[in-house]
Scaffold this motif. Structure first.
Motif, PDB file in Angstrom:
ATOM      1  N   THR A  74       3.808 -10.433  51.894  1.00 61.95           N
ATOM      2  CA  THR A  74       3.593  -9.119  51.284  1.00 61.95           C
ATOM      3  C   THR A  74       4.899  -8.349  51.383  1.00 61.95           C
ATOM      4  N   SER A  75       5.386  -7.869  50.254  1.00 61.24           N
ATOM      5  CA  SER A  75       6.575  -7.024  50.251  1.00 61.24           C
ATOM      6  C   SER A  75       6.403  -5.952  49.187  1.00 61.24           C
ATOM      7  N   ARG A  76       7.185  -4.902  49.282  1.00 62.27           N
ATOM      8  CA  ARG A  76       7.004  -3.781  48.366  1.00 62.27           C
ATOM      9  C   ARG A  76       8.330  -3.090  48.087  1.00 62.27           C
ATOM     10  N   ARG A  77       8.329  -2.323  47.014  1.00 63.51           N
ATOM     11  CA  ARG A  77       9.442  -1.459  46.671  1.00 63.51           C
ATOM     12  C   ARG A  77       8.894  -0.097  46.247  1.00 63.51           C
ATOM     13  N   ARG A  78       9.616   0.935  46.601  1.00 64.27           N
ATOM     14  CA  ARG A  78       9.295   2.285  46.148  1.00 64.27           C
ATOM     15  C   ARG A  78      10.066   2.540  44.845  1.00 64.27           C
ATOM     16  N   VAL A  79       9.389   3.057  43.842  1.00 63.36           N
ATOM     17  CA  VAL A  79      10.038   3.365  42.571  1.00 63.36           C
ATOM     18  C   VAL A  79      10.653   4.751  42.673  1.00 63.36           C
ATOM     19  N   MET A  80      11.961   4.832  42.450  1.00 64.51           N
ATOM     20  CA  MET A  80      12.680   6.090  42.603  1.00 64.51           C
ATOM     21  C   MET A  80      13.566   6.343  41.392  1.00 64.51           C
ATOM     22  N   VAL A 137       5.726  -0.870  43.842  1.00 67.76           N
ATOM     23  CA  VAL A 137       5.475  -2.208  43.320  1.00 67.76           C
ATOM     24  C   VAL A 137       5.253  -3.103  44.528  1.00 67.76           C
ATOM     25  N   ILE A 138       4.143  -3.853  44.533  1.00 75.33           N
ATOM     26  CA  ILE A 138       3.788  -4.704  45.669  1.00 75.33           C
ATOM     27  C   ILE A 138       3.621  -6.140  45.179  1.00 75.33           C
ATOM     28  N   VAL A 139       4.150  -7.082  45.925  1.00 78.32           N
ATOM     29  CA  VAL A 139       3.934  -8.503  45.669  1.00 78.32           C
ATOM     30  C   VAL A 139       3.229  -9.089  46.882  1.00 78.32           C
ATOM     31  N   ARG A 140       2.113  -9.786  46.651  1.00 77.02           N
ATOM     32  CA  ARG A 140       1.325 -10.371  47.729  1.00 77.02           C
ATOM     33  C   ARG A 140       0.937 -11.794  47.365  1.00 77.02           C
ATOM     34  N   ASP A 144       3.234 -19.843  47.054  1.00 73.25           N
ATOM     35  CA  ASP A 144       3.231 -20.530  45.753  1.00 73.25           C
ATOM     36  C   ASP A 144       2.641 -19.680  44.626  1.00 73.25           C
ATOM     37  N   GLU A 145       1.681 -18.823  44.953  1.00 74.05           N
ATOM     38  CA  GLU A 145       1.033 -17.993  43.938  1.00 74.05           C
ATOM     39  C   GLU A 145       1.087 -16.528  44.360  1.00 74.05           C
ATOM     40  N   HIS A 146       1.367 -15.650  43.395  1.00 71.69           N
ATOM     41  CA  HIS A 146       1.623 -14.256  43.705  1.00 71.69           C
ATOM     42  C   HIS A 146       0.681 -13.317  42.967  1.00 71.69           C
ATOM     43  N   VAL A 147       0.406 -12.211  43.637  1.00 78.97           N
ATOM     44  CA  VAL A 147      -0.352 -11.104  43.060  1.00 78.97           C
ATOM     45  C   VAL A 147       0.618  -9.932  42.886  1.00 78.97           C
ATOM     46  N   LEU A 148       0.648  -9.361  41.686  1.00 79.11           N
ATOM     47  CA  LEU A 148       1.472  -8.191  41.404  1.00 79.11           C
ATOM     48  C   LEU A 148       0.573  -6.965  41.388  1.00 79.11           C
ATOM     49  N   ILE A 149       0.914  -5.952  42.186  1.00 84.78           N
ATOM     50  CA  ILE A 149       0.144  -4.698  42.225  1.00 84.78           C
ATOM     51  C   ILE A 149       1.078  -3.558  41.832  1.00 84.78           C
ATOM     52  N   LEU A 150       0.678  -2.820  40.815  1.00 84.99           N
ATOM     53  CA  LEU A 150       1.420  -1.648  40.363  1.00 84.99           C
ATOM     54  C   LEU A 150       0.683  -0.412  40.866  1.00 84.99           C
ATOM     55  N   ALA A 180      -2.671  -9.716  38.423  1.00 83.48           N
ATOM     56  CA  ALA A 180      -1.991  -8.421  38.385  1.00 83.48           C
ATOM     57  C   ALA A 180      -3.039  -7.308  38.363  1.00 83.48           C
ATOM     58  N   TRP A 181      -2.779  -6.265  39.153  1.00 85.08           N
ATOM     59  CA  TRP A 181      -3.719  -5.160  39.303  1.00 85.08           C
ATOM     60  C   TRP A 181      -2.966  -3.840  39.312  1.00 85.08           C
TER      61      TRP A 181
END
Length: 407
Positions: A74-80, A137-140, A144-150, A180-181
């Protein structure tokens, strides 16, 4: 006046002895060779844990991380938006630095970095409404397989359509993105999946894919909800489960109480070895996953969606045990970083469990917890520190507690 020493002070001692310097920020060891990082942490953990009040407990050496870099699932970025440059970028997760820390990037898989780059490219398109609505933006998922959360602050038809375009673009660039969610956070919280929400409105919206991903740990299959808590370092989870299983030392006649159960990592891993499992956590969807995972692993599960409080624990003890010879209870509790709420430990002890395993991701809570268990008639038996967060100053610590006198 005697000052209680923290883990950080012991770590500072070990760093001075090794003549080492580390970085400031979340990934303090991110650019340090892991062999050196491990040795410093091992010495600091041994000195710290010898002074938490757990007299007589066996203290294991620090368990190494099998994948010390590129491990985060699980990693994330803040949109700025940088006002001076007029440029949108994805910054550190807490937004504290107007760039991504290169040391912190070493802890994330290359696949995550590529996904973040694609999202950033999309959001820089002119006149796209999504950019102004974004929080995180979160990737979990798995490796091998990723979930994108906006994570968005605003949600309307135009933003939903833009989010779909963004997610489809990312999937075209990265086929590993299978789900993606959108997550609606109108408060713009610094917490990327803030569950303390105002009533009403849409909490989340599916763009494509499933509401859970699947993963296997020590031959046990799990489904994990896209918004559920999961361990950030999946590579060490099999060893993590093995340590918890060893400390719990369950027997076929035991009932297992899996408190703060999440998706049922421990309950499912021990389901076939106990009479039944009681799983408790606050979020109903997460508890639903725990119920499913425990049942799929061959166990009998009572899953309760409730905060872990003294009241909920006392209610649990008063419930009928059901059919079959349940002779004793074993408790595993994995509370958040802040530790257990006031009175929870005493309430657990009132049920006289045969064994207790408490898991700490905040080492500053260990002394308080050991003290409360001692006051409730339990002593620390064995302490196992684990390097679940290599590259950082954090540790995970598991402690088994047993009654002072045999019950």
């Amino acid at each position: 006046m005697y000052k209680i020493r923290t883990f950080d002070t012991y770590l500072a001692d070990a760093l001075r002895a090794a003549d080492m310097r580390i970085l400031h920020g979340p990934a303090a060891f991110g650019q340090t060779p892991y062999a050196k990082e491990y040795e410093v942490k091992r010495k600091a953990a041994a000195a710290f844990l010898a002074n938490v009040g757990a007299d007589g407990a066996v203290i294991d050496p620090l368990v190494r991380a099998p994948l010390p870099r590129g491990y985060r699932t699980t990693s994330r970025r803040r949109v700025m938006m940088l006002r001076r440059e007029g440029q949108l970028l994805l910054a550190n997760g807490d937004g504290s630095v107007p760039k991504v820390d290169a040391a912190e990037e070493t802890l994330e898989p290359a696949s995550h970095l590529g996904i973040f780059k694609s999202v950033e490219t999309f959001l820089r398109r002119p006149r796209d409404p999504l950019a102004g609505a974004m929080n995180h933006v979160i990737v979990r998922g798995t490796y091998d397989e990723h979930v994108l959360i906006l994570n968005v602050q605003f949600m309307d038809a135009d933003i939903v359509r833009a989010a779909k375009r963004c997610a489809e673009y990312v999937r075209s660039e990265h086929p590993s993105v299978v789900s993606a969610w959108m997550f609606h956070d109108p408060r713009g919280s610094r917490y990327y999946l803030d569950m303390e929400r105002t009533p009403g409105g849409i909490k989340s919206k599916k763009i494509f894919g499933h509401a859970a991903w699947r993963q296997s740990v020590n031959d046990v299959q799990y489904q994990v909800g896209v918004f559920s808590f999961s361990q950030i370092n999946f590579a060490i989870v099999p060893a993590f489960v093995d340590v918890a299983r060893t400390l719990a030392a369950v027997r076929p006649e035991d009932r297992l109480l899996d408190l703060y159960c999440g998706y049922g990592l421990f309950g499912a891993s021990l389901a076939s070895q106990v009479k039944n499992v009681v799983a408790m956590d606050l979020d109903e969807d997460t508890v639903g996953n725990a119920r499913y995972n425990i049942g799929r692993a061959g166990g009998k599960a009572l899953a309760i969606a409730s905060a872990v409080t003294p009241q909920s624990i006392r209610k649990l003890w008063s419930m009928p045990r059901g059919r079959g010879a349940v002779e004793s209870d074993v408790v595993i509790l994995d509370p958040p970083r802040a530790g257990t709420a006031k009175g929870v430990i005493d309430a657990i002890a009132q049920g006289e469990p045969r064994r207790v395993v408490e898991i700490f991701c905040g080492h500053e809570e260990i002394r308080r917890s050991v003290r409360e268990w001692k006051a409730a008639g339990y002593r620390a038996e064995r302490i196992v520190p684990m390097d679940l967060f290599p590259g950082t100053l954090g540790l995970e610590v598991l402690i088994s507690f047993v009654p002072e006198r045999k019950r």
